[in-house]
Design a protein around this motif. Structure first.
Motif, PDB file in Angstrom:
ATOM      1  N   UNK A  47     -25.149  11.205  17.477  1.00 30.54           N
ATOM      2  CA  UNK A  47     -25.234  11.940  18.744  1.00 30.54           C
ATOM      3  C   UNK A  47     -26.284  13.044  18.672  1.00 30.54           C
ATOM      4  N   UNK A  48     -26.352  13.728  17.536  1.00 30.70           N
ATOM      5  CA  UNK A  48     -27.379  14.762  17.363  1.00 30.70           C
ATOM      6  C   UNK A  48     -28.769  14.128  17.415  1.00 30.70           C
ATOM      7  N   UNK A  49     -28.921  12.994  16.748  1.00 33.08           N
ATOM      8  CA  UNK A  49     -30.198  12.275  16.774  1.00 33.08           C
ATOM      9  C   UNK A  49     -30.560  11.870  18.195  1.00 33.08           C
ATOM     10  N   UNK A  50     -29.580  11.357  18.926  1.00 32.37           N
ATOM     11  CA  UNK A  50     -29.814  10.934  20.305  1.00 32.37           C
ATOM     12  C   UNK A  50     -30.281  12.114  21.159  1.00 32.37           C
ATOM     13  N   UNK A  51     -29.639  13.275  20.966  1.00 31.96           N
ATOM     14  CA  UNK A  51     -30.012  14.462  21.745  1.00 31.96           C
ATOM     15  C   UNK A  51     -31.425  14.925  21.400  1.00 31.96           C
ATOM     16  N   UNK A  52     -31.745  14.958  20.101  1.00 29.04           N
ATOM     17  CA  UNK A  52     -33.080  15.402  19.672  1.00 29.04           C
ATOM     18  C   UNK A  52     -34.155  14.460  20.206  1.00 29.04           C
TER      19      UNK A  52
END
Length: 326
Positions: A47-52
């Motif tokens: 999810x963090x990767x998706x947001x970044x």
């Protein structure tokens, strides 16, 4: 050009922002929970990767253009938790300069800029972290209801549900929350929620999502709802008083910044009024601040610090003007 990344990962959503050095937000993206305590390290990392990546794509830049990143992460509590959070963030971090802190810290930064005072989260969960002028750091609570936390949307939703049931049965005062919850969930009786559990559909009912109904009931004068919101406000005020006692001198002026979805979007004043009263009764020389800005702005401010970009009024005004919540 060079850009910074600010990210706020909570128990419900993860918001990433890309800004230039002049305070113009050029990219944002919202993903799911980046809190490893909720869904594990790998899922949180995704999810963090998706947001970044979503924010970088929205900005129309490459990851090599990002010079600094700051991550405000729910779940970054104990030293061991920071090890887990680094496992979430480091593999997907695009910036050569980066830092990680608890999400309560970026809320404090939004309201103070210098990061001195006490920051309180009241979102899906709750936390309280303070820093004094010497840089001493103290966290009070924030680990969950098993360890005594009694605030945040999850706690409010579950507690309101219990009190609605008790009122319907006669073990407590009646409340309009009972009928409101039945309608929201789509059942005739709250006890029928068990059918979801028996079918393995426990996740269909998200108790945190009942919290807006508690505020709605409070606005209609429901005493159970009002009482619960006051209790939560007093509890958060108590955690702040503990932090102030241990970090600051008795007569020292202390800024207290409270943020998160419940604190910033709740539309009945009972909780925040009780919060202010609890603090003022013990520490009159305080200033309670409820920011209008998203907590992720605090992550942007800290990212600017990493590359020595001064946070001027012009920068702040530009950030306000150019932010758009996707």
């Amino acid at each position: 050009m060079s850009y910074v990344l600010g990210l706020d990962a909570g128990a419900t959503k993860t918001l990433a922002m890309i800004a230039d050095y002049h305070g113009h937000i050029i990219g944002t993206y919202t993903a799911g929970t980046g809190n490893f305590q909720v869904n594990g390290i790998e899922a949180a990392r995704n999810e963090v990767k998706k947001a970044i990546e979503g924010a970088i794509k929205d900005a129309g830049i490459t990851k090599e253009d990002v010079t600094a990143a700051f991550y405000g992460m729910a779940g970054a509590d104990r030293d061991k938790d920071f090890e887990y959070v680094h496992q979430v963030v480091e593999p997907v971090n695009p910036a050569p300069k980066m830092s990680i802190e608890n999400d309560a810290v970026i809320i404090l930064k939004v309201g103070t800029l210098d990061g001195v005072g006490v920051g309180v989260v009241c979102g899906t969960g709750t936390n309280c972290i303070g820093f004094n002028k010497k840089g001493d750091r103290l966290q009070v609570g924030g680990i969950g209801d098993l360890f005594g936390d009694a605030a945040g949307a999850s706690y409010i939703g579950v507690t309101a549900f219990k009190r609605a049931v008790r009122g319907w049965e006669g073990r407590g005062p009646k409340t309009i929350l009972y009928d409101m919850f039945c309608e929201e969930i789509g059942i005739d009786r709250l006890i029928d929620i068990l059918d979801f559990f028996y079918r393995g559909e426990r996740g269909i009912v998200k108790f945190s999502e009942l919290t807006p109904l508690v505020f709605e009931a409070a606005n209609k004068g429901d005493q159970v709802a009002l009482g619960l919101l006051r209790e939560v406000g007093e509890e958060m005020g108590l955690t702040v008083n503990v932090a102030i006692d241990k970090l600051f001198q008795p007569d020292e002026h202390v800024k207290v910044v409270i943020g998160g979805s419940v604190a910033q979007k709740g539309d009945n004043p009972a909780m925040l009024d009780a919060f202010r009263e609890k603090i003022s009764s013990h520490h009159p020389n305080n200033e309670v601040i409820v920011p209008t800005l998203e907590p992720a702005f605090g992550a942007i401010f800290y990212a600017y610090d990493l590359v020595d970009v001064p946070i001027t009024n012009e920068v702040i005004n530009n950030l306000k003007k150019t932010f758009r919540d996707n």
